[in-house]
Motif scaffolding. Sequence first.
Motif, PDB file in Angstrom:
ATOM      1  N   ARG A 100      19.766  40.001  -4.553  1.00  0.00           N
ATOM      2  CA  ARG A 100      19.162  39.880  -3.224  1.00  0.00           C
ATOM      3  C   ARG A 100      17.827  40.605  -3.150  1.00  0.00           C
ATOM      4  O   ARG A 100      16.953  40.225  -2.384  1.00  0.00           O
ATOM      5  N   THR A 242      19.427  33.304  -1.583  1.00  0.00           N
ATOM      6  CA  THR A 242      20.039  34.536  -2.084  1.00  0.00           C
ATOM      7  C   THR A 242      21.470  34.286  -2.537  1.00  0.00           C
ATOM      8  O   THR A 242      21.904  34.783  -3.595  1.00  0.00           O
ATOM      9  N   ARG A 243      22.201  33.539  -1.745  1.00  0.00           N
ATOM     10  CA  ARG A 243      23.603  33.231  -2.081  1.00  0.00           C
ATOM     11  C   ARG A 243      23.703  32.433  -3.382  1.00  0.00           C
ATOM     12  O   ARG A 243      24.525  32.738  -4.250  1.00  0.00           O
ATOM     13  N   SER A 246      22.782  34.612  -6.397  1.00  0.00           N
ATOM     14  CA  SER A 246      23.837  35.575  -6.704  1.00  0.00           C
ATOM     15  C   SER A 246      25.020  34.914  -7.402  1.00  0.00           C
ATOM     16  O   SER A 246      25.665  35.512  -8.269  1.00  0.00           O
TER      17      SER A 246
END
Length: 250
Positions: A100, A242-243, A246
């Motif tokens: 993030r 971001t998700r 990740s």
Amino acid sequence: MNAVGSEWTKLWTVRSSWLNIAAAVLLTTLLGVQYGFGLAYDNTHLQPGDLAEKQAVGDFGSSVILIVQVVVAAFALLTVTSEYATGSIRSTLQWTPVRRNVVLAKAIVLAPVLFVYGLLMAGIAAVAGGLAAGSWADWSGRGFVVDLLSVGFYATAAGLFTAGIAWVVRSTAGTLTAAFLLLLVVPLMLSQSSLRPLIWIGALLPGGAGQNYLTGTTDPISPTLSAIVLVAWAVGGLALGTRVLSRRDA
């Protein structure tokens, strides 16, 4: 803080950033001149019963950015997709292991740059269009400043949204296509519909909200609500990026 400094350095040490800005300046100038000459021509070739009207120079900036926004979007997405294309994303993720923080660092660097980018394009379009329009241009100071700031805000929101999508798509062509559709093509098509639900959908897309915001249109949503929609798209795009980052590159 180190990640932010690294992203700032990467942004300005690649030729693509400077070539993008140069292309945007050229396109903006040409469009501004075209709109200015168009206004002058219309006011000197009136139909019976029509009245000639001056136009605020800031309007030229608002009109031009709706086209040049695709170039601005390309500037933003290249900060992400170029790293995947060259493979340098591996080094970036090694230096900043918290995923993030990678997205956040790019967003922190992009936000002020995109805002200034928008101001620059709006200013160039306003001056070029105003000079081309001649006596038909209205150079009122307060309105001009408001228009510049509005374009800067929209360029920032649209650019951050595109950067977020770039983390999902990862390819330059794919991201640019998605941005082109959501910022320009689909909202424009839906806004021409005779069906109110489709008009509403278009106004809630990033491009439609941007057009309503810049033009001050209140139908179907107000400029204030349009600004909120733009912020939501920008934040949502970055959150989605971001998700995905990740999960794919854990």
